[in-house]
Design an enzyme around this catalytic site. Structure first.
Site, PDB file in Angstrom:
ATOM      1  N   LEU A  91       1.282  -0.524  -0.062  1.00 12.02           N
ATOM      2  CA  LEU A  91      -0.289   0.516  -0.264  1.00 12.02           C
ATOM      3  C   LEU A  91       1.523   0.950   0.026  1.00 12.02           C
ATOM      4  O   LEU A  91       1.678   0.931   0.407  1.00 12.02           O
ATOM      5  CB  LEU A  91      -1.156   0.051   1.648  1.00 12.02           C
ATOM      6  CG  LEU A  91      -1.869  -1.031   1.407  1.00 12.02           C
ATOM      7  CD1 LEU A  91      -2.651  -1.078   3.085  1.00 12.02           C
ATOM      8  CD2 LEU A  91      -2.848  -1.146   0.873  1.00 12.02           C
ATOM      9  N   PRO A  92       0.273   2.486  -0.224  1.00 16.22           N
ATOM     10  CA  PRO A  92       1.008   3.643   0.138  1.00 16.22           C
ATOM     11  C   PRO A  92       1.172   4.045   0.865  1.00 16.22           C
ATOM     12  O   PRO A  92       0.921   3.242   2.192  1.00 16.22           O
ATOM     13  CB  PRO A  92       0.394   4.953  -0.604  1.00 16.22           C
ATOM     14  CG  PRO A  92      -1.028   3.693  -1.221  1.00 16.22           C
ATOM     15  CD  PRO A  92      -1.001   3.048  -0.999  1.00 16.22           C
ATOM     16  N   ALA A  93       2.975   4.560   1.090  1.00 13.33           N
ATOM     17  CA  ALA A  93       3.737   4.872   2.584  1.00 13.33           C
ATOM     18  C   ALA A  93       3.676   4.254   3.308  1.00 13.33           C
ATOM     19  O   ALA A  93       3.534   4.005   5.073  1.00 13.33           O
ATOM     20  CB  ALA A  93       2.848   5.602   3.644  1.00 13.33           C
ATOM     21  N   ARG A  94       4.449   2.510   2.439  1.00 11.65           N
ATOM     22  CA  ARG A  94       5.392   1.807   3.323  1.00 11.65           C
ATOM     23  C   ARG A  94       6.118   0.974   3.348  1.00 11.65           C
ATOM     24  O   ARG A  94       6.692  -0.081   3.444  1.00 11.65           O
ATOM     25  CB  ARG A  94       4.514   0.362   2.511  1.00 11.65           C
ATOM     26  CG  ARG A  94       3.000  -0.019   3.938  1.00 11.65           C
ATOM     27  CD  ARG A  94       1.662   1.109   4.063  1.00 11.65           C
ATOM     28  NE  ARG A  94       0.751   0.237   4.767  1.00 11.65           N
ATOM     29  CZ  ARG A  94      -0.837   1.121   4.950  1.00 11.65           C
ATOM     30  NH1 ARG A  94      -0.693   2.017   4.345  1.00 11.65           N
ATOM     31  NH2 ARG A  94      -1.159   0.115   5.645  1.00 11.65           N
ATOM     32  N   SER A  97       9.682   2.744  -2.009  1.00  9.65           N
ATOM     33  CA  SER A  97      10.663   3.273  -2.706  1.00  9.65           C
ATOM     34  C   SER A  97      11.808   3.369  -1.934  1.00  9.65           C
ATOM     35  O   SER A  97      13.153   3.414  -2.723  1.00  9.65           O
ATOM     36  CB  SER A  97      10.097   5.592  -2.783  1.00  9.65           C
ATOM     37  OG  SER A  97       8.843   5.163  -2.962  1.00  9.65           O
ATOM     38  N   ASP A 276       7.913  -1.468  -9.426  1.00 17.77           N
ATOM     39  CA  ASP A 276       7.751  -0.155  -8.904  1.00 17.77           C
ATOM     40  C   ASP A 276       6.337   0.317  -9.033  1.00 17.77           C
ATOM     41  O   ASP A 276       6.034   0.913  -9.772  1.00 17.77           O
ATOM     42  CB  ASP A 276       9.394   0.353  -8.317  1.00 17.77           C
ATOM     43  CG  ASP A 276       8.773   1.402  -7.435  1.00 17.77           C
ATOM     44  OD1 ASP A 276       8.075   1.093  -6.446  1.00 17.77           O
ATOM     45  OD2 ASP A 276       9.277   2.568  -7.554  1.00 17.77           O
ATOM     46  N   CYS A 309       3.479  -1.811   6.243  1.00 17.29           N
ATOM     47  CA  CYS A 309       3.848  -1.458   8.697  1.00 17.29           C
ATOM     48  C   CYS A 309       2.960  -1.819   9.410  1.00 17.29           C
ATOM     49  O   CYS A 309       1.451  -1.338   9.011  1.00 17.29           O
ATOM     50  CB  CYS A 309       3.834   0.280   7.913  1.00 17.29           C
ATOM     51  SG  CYS A 309       5.537   0.874   7.017  1.00 17.29           S
ATOM     52  N   GLU A 520      44.138  -0.018   0.739  1.00 15.50           N
ATOM     53  CA  GLU A 520      44.690   0.178   0.125  1.00 15.50           C
ATOM     54  C   GLU A 520      44.288  -0.158  -1.385  1.00 15.50           C
ATOM     55  O   GLU A 520      44.993  -1.986  -0.851  1.00 15.50           O
ATOM     56  CB  GLU A 520      45.961   1.383   0.188  1.00 15.50           C
ATOM     57  CG  GLU A 520      45.838   1.913  -1.815  1.00 15.50           C
ATOM     58  CD  GLU A 520      45.210   3.030  -2.070  1.00 15.50           C
ATOM     59  OE1 GLU A 520      43.716   2.646  -2.667  1.00 15.50           O
ATOM     60  OE2 GLU A 520      45.623   3.913  -2.059  1.00 15.50           O
ATOM     61  N   HIS A 588      41.531   4.892   1.917  1.00 14.21           N
ATOM     62  CA  HIS A 588      42.715   5.597   1.224  1.00 14.21           C
ATOM     63  C   HIS A 588      41.966   5.570  -0.070  1.00 14.21           C
ATOM     64  O   HIS A 588      40.391   5.115   0.202  1.00 14.21           O
ATOM     65  CB  HIS A 588      43.809   4.029   0.670  1.00 14.21           C
ATOM     66  CG  HIS A 588      44.078   3.635   2.079  1.00 14.21           C
ATOM     67  ND1 HIS A 588      45.585   4.103   2.670  1.00 14.21           N
ATOM     68  CD2 HIS A 588      44.045   2.824   3.299  1.00 14.21           C
ATOM     69  CE1 HIS A 588      45.519   3.011   3.800  1.00 14.21           C
ATOM     70  NE2 HIS A 588      44.753   2.495   4.072  1.00 14.21           N
TER      71      HIS A 588
END
Length: 658
Positions: A91-94, A97, A276, A309, A520, A588
């Site tokens: 769902l959105p806001a989970r 992205s 996505d 979430c 290095e 390095h």
């Protein structure tokens, strides 16, 4: 024709065999009949022309593996079974992205060509955004008859939104995102601008050379499906599943975007494509699998990745991030938040989490709960899938600072020699002392800012409160509740010049550790030489390396390439992602280049030429949808570090060491 019969005739050519895979897959009516992904087959090279065997889909690691099909260690075009489609779900806001961009950045850094294909970007352009090249026209798909009647989806979308469609408007191509950003070619010429001084830099480089900007791949703006939805429509009606016309249009846009992803994997040497979008319904996910099997057969790997979430504080914080978006700018944050929640409720009407259906059909999936607090995996197959899941297990949203610098000036630096294990010069010791004092001061300042921010955060949001908190899972430990108690690690290589740079840190206040992974790049037979000496004694090697520093490996015992540095730094990167403490990495030139390339999402061709001068200190602070980046330069006159405003990483214009 059954799927198994596609492999029955051993005398068929490999091309005919692959064609039958696609034909057999295309006749299946739905996801219920899909078999779990099977490895591709090829004709045996032995005496029997009728026998077949599976093509192994084992690990391919640039710099560490090679074969006739893949001399550089990257996944060969023919090895479709080694490639991967990652399908985002949620769902959105989970946090999709956030997860998507970090995955793409990590896989690209490991040299596995990865791109994000964002359905929301296509929809936004179709709604009247910037003109893009026409998308490729494909025959109507009999498997999706409910989509084929829609015709020109640009016109249809504008009608749904109540806008007049532009005359002769071509269908837009999906935006192909690299690390969540537009590809360099989309931003302008691929050629770098001519050498020029940055007004903020003030003076040329210490060696007299100049540097030029490179494209930074930092991830500053959310571009996921749900955000794009906010940009194209102010009304939630467009996202209502009961709006059948809009739902059909969204499905067509998704399938067109998926076609571009498959083009990338099957025809353009891509290794991983990330699809996505919300993909929150079972019907959408069935269509996705049908399309993939129709075009790629059963061999292409597919991993569904769902972000959930459960923690209410985290979810509320994620939603509050939307308040800074274009839909809610200058609006009352309480009303804006309520409006966004109403939009989310429309998705929830038909949202089906991953689980029972995928398990019954032996499909690979991962569920991330609260952005890494809990991870559930099922039927993980293939090297790339395993690498992805391993990386996902080490996510956290804890606010912290990551500092990167080279060691202080050494005597070998003065002599222009590469490699070696010399001591610091007096100037190097002065840098080490100032570095300790500056880091201690910055640590104290960060603690104060975090405490002030915690005191000013309102939950739930109040009118005028437009700055959301950094969403993170709040554990019950005292350390997590009190940012002032956050530890600070100092990691050095095992070479003297790096160890001596950290010698003034108090081990009572800082956790100091030496790591061979931070050493290095080993120059093999050329250790201790200057570049003029290498050019004179080994002109052929010098020229080969000049043309391709990333892949070049120094001859002689222990000689390394930049790909070797990437592979030995993998454990360091994962640990930095996992830990919640501050960290300073004293490395390095080659190590700093590779570390900055990861955190800034730089392109492959920029890594080995990145200008990382002595006396420069870099700070990166992870944010929910990107990384705050700052740079400081040591000032020997004030014995302190000066902040460099608007600093951009640069590619040196001359052939530099390491």
């Amino acid at each position: 024709m059954s799927q198994r019969s596609a492999y029955s005739e051993g005398a068929q050519t490999q091309e005919e065999d692959a064609l039958q895979h696609r034909q057999s897959a295309s006749t299946r009516p739905g996801e219920e009949n899909l078999l779990p992904p099977q490895p591709p087959r090829r004709q045996d090279s032995g005496l029997s022309s009728s026998s077949t065997r599976s093509r192994p889909t084992t690990l391919d690691i640039p710099g560490l593996t090679k074969s006739k099909a893949s001399p550089d260690g990257r996944i060969a075009q023919r090895d479709v079974g080694s490639k991967l489609v990652i399908v985002m779900v949620g769902l959105p806001a989970r946090g999709k992205s956030y997860v998507t961009k970090k995955m793409a950045r990590y896989l690209n850094w490991l040299q596995h060509d990865t791109k994000i294909f964002n359905v929301g970007e296509r929809r936004r352009v179709a709604a009247g955004g910037p003109t893009k090249p026409p998308m490729s026209v494909r025959p109507q798909d009999s498997r999706f008859p409910h989509l084929n009647h829609l015709g020109d989806f640009t016109t249809t979308l504008n009608q749904i939104l109540g806008r007049e469609p532009p005359a002769h408007s071509p269908g837009p191509a999906a935006q192909v995102l690299v690390n969540g950003e537009l590809p360099f070619d989309d931003l302008g010429s691929a050629d770098l601008p001519p050498p020029a001084l940055d007004p903020e830099m003030g003076t040329p480089l210490p060696n007299g050379d100049h540097a030029i900007p490179i494209s930074n791949g930092d991830l500053g703006t959310e571009t996921s499906d749900d955000v794009a939805q906010e940009q194209i429509d102010q009304s939630a009606h467009f996202f209502d599943p009961d709006n059948t016309e809009a739902a059909g249009l969204r499905e067509q846009l998704a399938m067109e975007t998926l076609d571009e992803l498959l083009d990338f994997l099957l025809d353009q040497n891509g290794s991983v494509g990330i699809f996505d979008a919300t993909n929150s319904t079972l019907d959408r996910r069935k269509n996705i699998m049908t399309k993939i099997r129709q075009r790629a057969g059963p061999e292409l790997g597919v991993l569904f990745l769902e972000s959930q979430c459960i923690d209410e504080t985290l979810l509320e914080s994620n939603m509050r991030l939307k308040l800074s978006g274009p839909d809610y700018k200058d609006k009352d944050p309480v009303k804006a938040l309520a409006d966004f929640k109403e939009r989310v409720l429309l998705y929830e009407k038909r949202y089906v989490p991953l689980g029972e259906y995928e398990e019954k059909n032996n499909m690979s999936y991962v569920q991330m709960i609260d952005v890494g607090r809990k991870v559930v995996s099922h039927q993980i197959r293939g090297f790339l899938s395993a690498q992805t899941v391993y990386y996902l297990l080490n996510f956290n949203l804890s606010p912290r600072q990551i500092w990167i610098t080279r060691h202080g000036e050494s005597y070998d630096n003065i002599g222009g020699k590469i490699g070696g294990d010399s001591d610091l010069s007096p100037a190097g010791l002065a840098y080490a002392s100032a570095l300790t004092r500056f880091i201690k001061s910055e640590r104290e300042g960060w603690d104060i800012r975090q405490q002030d921010r915690a005191l000013s955060t309102h939950f739930p949001p109040q009118p005028g409160d437009t700055t959301p908190p950094n969403p993170e899972y709040i554990a019950s430990s005292e350390e997590d509740r009190n940012p002032a108690l956050k530890s600070f690690c100092v990691w050095t290589s095992m070479l003297k010049r790096s160890i001596q740079t950290a010698q003034f840190f108090d081990e009572e206040d800082f956790d100091i550790k030496q790591m061979r992974m931070l050493d290095e790049l080993n120059a093999g037979a050329m250790e201790g030489l200057t570049y003029d000496e290498i050019k004179t004694k080994y002109p052929d090697e010098y020229e080969i390396r000049r043309k391709d520093k990333l892949h070049y490996r120094y001859p002689g015992a222990g000689g390394e390439s930049y790909l070797d540095i990437i592979n030995r730094l993998r454990a360091v990167i994962v640990e930095v992602e996992r830990m919640t403490d501050h960290v300073l990495l004293v490395g390095h030139r080659s190590v700093a280049r590779v570390l900055l390339a990861y955190f800034k999402g730089l392109k492959r061709e920029e890594v080995a030429d990145l200008d990382v001068p002595l006396g420069t200190l870099y700070m990166l602070e992870p944010k929910p949808y990107g990384v705050d980046f700052k740079a400081y330069r040591y000032n020997p006159y004030t014995d302190w570090f000066d902040y460099i405003p608007n600093y951009r990483l640069r590619r040196a214009t001359v052939f530099t060491e390491a």
